[in-house]
Design an enzyme around this catalytic site. Structure first.
Site, short mmCIF file in Angstrom:
data_model
loop_
_atom_site.label_atom_id
_atom_site.label_comp_id
_atom_site.label_asym_id
_atom_site.label_seq_id
_atom_site.Cartn_x
_atom_site.Cartn_y
_atom_site.Cartn_z
N HIS A 79 0.80 -1.23 0.00
CA HIS A 79 0.00 0.00 0.00
C HIS A 79 0.83 1.28 0.00
CE1 HIS A 79 0.05 1.20 4.40
NE2 HIS A 79 0.43 -0.05 4.53
N THR A 85 -4.77 -19.31 3.58
CA THR A 85 -5.14 -19.26 2.17
C THR A 85 -4.70 -17.93 1.57
OG1 THR A 85 -6.97 -20.75 2.53
CG2 THR A 85 -7.08 -19.37 0.55
N CYS A 100 0.92 12.80 19.75
CA CYS A 100 -0.27 13.27 20.44
C CYS A 100 -1.52 12.77 19.73
CB CYS A 100 -0.28 14.79 20.42
SG CYS A 100 -0.82 15.52 21.95
#
Ligand SMILES: Cc1ncc(COP(=O)(O)O)c(C=O)c1O
Ligand code: FES
Lengths: 389, 139
Positions: free
Chosen positions: A204, A240, A328
């Site tokens: 990604h 799988t 934060c």
């Protein structure tokens, strides 16, 4: 003053899936959904497409097809590499060397191993965010079984001396793992030339789908399984296969490598322009991390006297999506370990902003972001008790 | 993650800056923790005539400072002293758990500023202006 177009400047966090890549993935969900472990034809098709993907990935990193294992993400690859090597090589030693700027997927895994009988040395990086390979060499001792150093850092983009460390590891008979999640698709990686024994990748980050990764494991390296179960991935990684995602990973990687030069030029130009304009127009701004040995699409600023989360919120209200080293935002008030590792004082580490560029950005975005930053930083500084101008 | 009220006070903070003619000031927090709050008061006959703040901190820190100034404006100092962090949270329609700390800072900043005023009148009141490592715990 308000900006209404969405400007995404967080490509190091994740990228959108490329349309062509998505197109190639879709049939593997609906038409060709066979289980690759089944012997009938639609199972064999799935098996074949996975093997083709494996070959594509292997060719790109200059390794053998049999050395590529598909996983569920970069985090799994890191967990598998570290735990798998640690437990399989325990009889040889219990010492692991890393740096103090690794991703949490490495740091927290090593912390866990530290509680289970392993000794971890965290070699501190220099002020520019790059580790001195000599210091890695000096940390090696008789019990050392593994060195794990990231290829490029996710927050400040600094590129580590991987080839040098690979050479040191080889000379000393120690295994070498690199978390290349931020580097793959942007930097050329040759596991042979760089003496890399294990390497983690995640799709990604280069316009592929989320939830799929790779672990490269050099042939002959002794590694325990992380996931036990069925016989997939030559019995090394059960579960799988996520066929569509594996297809997507290989297609996205192939496309990224094909367009690497053009991509890097595009994002470098935008990054450099942003850095130049911000430094010119916003006084008391620091750029964190080395300027040369750095991912082309990454810039990381600290604006003195202000805090990162409030900066991000104002950017978000103006449809600009970026991230901050100030953790934060994730519920802990500690600033990022990476910025602290550079020796920045806490209050400056708290005021950081990371912008990471991608295909979807252009010069107009840069102009919008810079002018918004000028306004927002000034506004927050005027609110700040630390600012006395 | 934040309520509309928090976002409103964050994006349009009330009473920001340094009062020109303040006669009491209180500061709490430290840069290490990532939050510093300073409250300025203009008090006449024990009544808070005007109030302002300066804050270095996250969105919640700015919002809690802003709402705290609204909650004490026009009040008698002794009434303002009873302001609790709970009241600050309620006035903002809630805060995420990790940001409760910011409401505590707001309460303490108000107390600190009033203590400054009282001190000038020879009255010492106890405050809690020190880093107690509340946000350094394992999180
Ligand atoms: C350097 C680095 N390592 C590991 C990861 C984790 O990858 P994934 O999100 O696929 O688990 C990331 C991304 O978040 C990263 O930037
Ligand atoms: S106030 Fe210091 S740690 Fe929270």
């Amino acid at each position: 003053m308000m900006n209404n177009k969405n400007i995404y400047l967080d490509h190091a966090a994740t990228t959108m899936v490329d349309n062509k890549v998505l197109e190639m993935m879709l049939p593997w969900y609906t038409e060709h959904y066979g289980n690759p472990s089944s012997i009938y034809s639609i199972g064999r098709e799935s098996k074949q497409v996975i093997e083709n993907a494996r070959q594509t990935v292997a060719d790109i990193f200059n390794c053998k097809k049999s050395e590529i294992y598909f996983t569920s993400c970069g985090t799994e690859s890191n967990n598998w590499a570290l735990k798998g090597i640690a437990y399989a090589n325990k009889s040889k030693g219990n010492h692991i060397i890393t740096t103090n700027i690794e991703h949490h997927a490495v740091l927290h895994t090593l912390e866990y191993l530290g509680k289970h009988g392993f000794e971890i040395t965290y070699v501190p990086v220099e002020k520019n965010g790059i580790v001195d390979a000599e210091k890695i060499r000096q940390a090696i001792k008789k019990e050392t079984i593994l060195i794990s150093v990231m290829f490029a850092n996710n927050e400040i983009g600094t590129i580590q001396p991987i080839e040098e460390i690979g050479k040191i590891a080889k000379e000393n008979g120690v295994l070498f793992h690199t978390d290349a999640v931020q580097a793959a698709g942007t930097l050329t990686i040759d596991v042979e030339k760089m003496n890399i024994d294990l390497m983690s990748i995640s799709a990604h980050k280069f316009y592929g789908p989320k939830g799929v990764g790779v672990l490269f494991v050099r042939r002959g390296v002794k590694i325990d399984n992380l996931l036990h179960g069925g016989g997939q991935e030559k019995t090394r990684r059960a579960g799988t296969e996520n066929i569509a995602s594996i297809v997507g990973l290989a297609a996205a990687l192939e496309k990224a490598v094909e367009n690497m030069e053009e991509y890097n030029e595009h994002i470098r130009k935008l990054r450099d322009l942003t850095a130049q304009e911000v430094i010119k127009r916003i006084p008391e701004t620091i750029i964190n991390g080395d300027l040369e040995k750095r991912l082309p699409g990454n810039i990381n600023f600290s604006f003195k006297y202000i805090e990162g989360e409030s900066l991000l919120l104002f950017l978000d209200m103006n449809h600009i999506f970026a991230s901050s080293g100030s953790a934060c935002t994730s519920g802990s008030l500690d600033p990022s370990h990476v910025l602290l590792a550079l020796g920045l004082p806490h209050e400056i580490a708290h005021g950081s902003l990371r912008l990471t560029f991608g295909w979807d950005n252009d010069e107009e975005d840069v102009e919008t972001v810079v002018s918004q930053l000028v306004t927002i930083v000034q506004r927050l500084r005027e609110m700040s008790p630390l600012y006395n101008k | 993650m934040y309520t509309e009220k928090v976002m409103d006070h964050f994006s349009n903070p009330r009473n920001v800056g340094e009062l020109k003619d303040y006669n009491a000031v209180g500061e709490v927090g430290n840069a290490k923790c990532g939050d510093i709050m300073r409250i300025y008061l203009k008090i006449e006959d024990d009544i808070i005539q005007d109030v302002s703040f300066k804050t270095f901190g996250c969105g919640a820190a700015i919002a809690t400072s802003s709402i705290a100034t609204e909650l004490i404006k026009g009040k008698h100092v002794d009434e303002a002293l009873t302001l609790t962090n709970k009241a600050v949270i309620e006035a903002l329609d809630g805060l995420p758990p990790a940001k409760i700390h910011c409401s505590v800072l707001a309460e303490e900043a108000v107390k600190e500023a009033i203590a400054d005023y009282k001190k000038k009148q020879g009255i010492i009141i106890e405050t809690h202006n020190q880093c107690d490592n509340c946000c350094r715990e394992d999180r």
